[in-house]
Design a protein around this motif. Structure first.
Motif, PDB file in Angstrom:
ATOM      1  N   GLU A   1       0.836  -1.186   0.000  1.00 46.19           N
ATOM      2  CA  GLU A   1       0.000   0.000   0.000  1.00 46.19           C
ATOM      3  C   GLU A   1       0.877   1.244   0.000  1.00 46.19           C
ATOM      4  O   GLU A   1       1.955   1.278   0.583  1.00 46.19           O
TER       5      GLU A   1
ATOM      6  N   GLN B   1       0.897   5.639   0.369  1.00 41.70           N
ATOM      7  CA  GLN B   1       0.166   6.732   0.999  1.00 41.70           C
ATOM      8  C   GLN B   1       0.043   7.893   0.032  1.00 41.70           C
ATOM      9  O   GLN B   1       1.034   8.368  -0.505  1.00 41.70           O
TER      10      GLN B   1
ATOM     11  N   THR C   1      -2.939   9.168   6.680  1.00 38.92           N
ATOM     12  CA  THR C   1      -3.954   8.166   6.379  1.00 38.92           C
ATOM     13  C   THR C   1      -3.738   7.604   4.984  1.00 38.92           C
ATOM     14  O   THR C   1      -3.475   8.346   4.041  1.00 38.92           O
ATOM     15  N   ARG C   2      -3.870   6.339   4.867  1.00 39.92           N
ATOM     16  CA  ARG C   2      -3.722   5.684   3.563  1.00 39.92           C
ATOM     17  C   ARG C   2      -4.879   6.088   2.650  1.00 39.92           C
ATOM     18  O   ARG C   2      -5.970   6.375   3.102  1.00 39.92           O
ATOM     19  N   ASP C   3      -4.608   6.083   1.351  1.00 36.88           N
ATOM     20  CA  ASP C   3      -5.607   6.502   0.361  1.00 36.88           C
ATOM     21  C   ASP C   3      -6.948   5.807   0.566  1.00 36.88           C
ATOM     22  O   ASP C   3      -7.997   6.437   0.454  1.00 36.88           O
ATOM     23  N   ALA C   4      -6.913   4.528   0.842  1.00 32.73           N
ATOM     24  CA  ALA C   4      -8.150   3.762   0.990  1.00 32.73           C
ATOM     25  C   ALA C   4      -8.968   4.222   2.196  1.00 32.73           C
ATOM     26  O   ALA C   4     -10.174   4.000   2.237  1.00 32.73           O
ATOM     27  N   GLN C   5      -8.333   4.877   3.140  1.00 30.25           N
ATOM     28  CA  GLN C   5      -9.007   5.300   4.369  1.00 30.25           C
ATOM     29  C   GLN C   5      -9.370   6.790   4.391  1.00 30.25           C
ATOM     30  O   GLN C   5     -10.042   7.236   5.298  1.00 30.25           O
TER      31      GLN C   5
ATOM     32  N   ARG D   1     -13.181   7.770   4.581  1.00 32.53           N
ATOM     33  CA  ARG D   1     -13.768   7.519   5.894  1.00 32.53           C
ATOM     34  C   ARG D   1     -13.271   8.547   6.908  1.00 32.53           C
ATOM     35  O   ARG D   1     -14.043   9.068   7.721  1.00 32.53           O
ATOM     36  N   ALA D   2     -11.978   8.871   6.856  1.00 34.95           N
ATOM     37  CA  ALA D   2     -11.415   9.850   7.783  1.00 34.95           C
ATOM     38  C   ALA D   2     -12.063  11.225   7.578  1.00 34.95           C
ATOM     39  O   ALA D   2     -12.388  11.920   8.545  1.00 34.95           O
TER      40      ALA D   2
ATOM     41  N   GLU E   1     -15.479  11.261   9.091  1.00 31.55           N
ATOM     42  CA  GLU E   1     -15.407  11.399  10.547  1.00 31.55           C
ATOM     43  C   GLU E   1     -15.098  12.836  10.950  1.00 31.55           C
ATOM     44  O   GLU E   1     -15.683  13.353  11.900  1.00 31.55           O
TER      45      GLU E   1
END
Length: 108
Positions: A2, A4, A71-75, A78-79, A82
């Motif tokens: 993965e 970033q 934060t990783r791209d996939a997250q 979601r971040a 939030e």
């Protein structure tokens, strides 16, 4: 493996988002300072506690924004969700404080 924030354009989009949230935090800081100045003469414990809660919520959002950078791209989506939810709740808390602890002539 993965990576970033390596997608093209992600950095500038993320920076724009961070700038937007930072501006909202700055505006909130101004309101908190105003609330403190207006309530200082009265020093009611409920007001002090409420202001401390606002400051803690602000710090939480600031930490979330700092964490967003790693934060990783996939997250990221979601971040951001939030953070957006935390901002909405924080702004509602600011408004609630204004309604509860400012006099009618101080309300804008």
């Amino acid at each position: 493996m993965e990576t970033q924030n390596t997608q093209p354009g992600t950095g500038s989009t993320l920076q724009a988002y961070e700038d937007k949230i930072a501006a909202q935090i700055h505006a909130a800081n101004t309101r908190i300072d105003e609330f403190e100045a207006k309530t200082k003469p009265r020093r009611a414990q409920a007001e002090i506690t409420a202001i401390d809660g606002l400051k803690a919520a602000r710090q939480n959002i600031e930490l979330m924004l700092v964490d967003l950078k790693t934060t990783r791209d996939a997250q990221v989506a979601r971040a951001k969700d939030e953070i957006d939810a935390a901002i909405v709740a924080f702004q509602a808390s600011l408004e609630d404080f204004r309604r509860k602890f400012t006099t009618p002539s101080e309300k804008k």
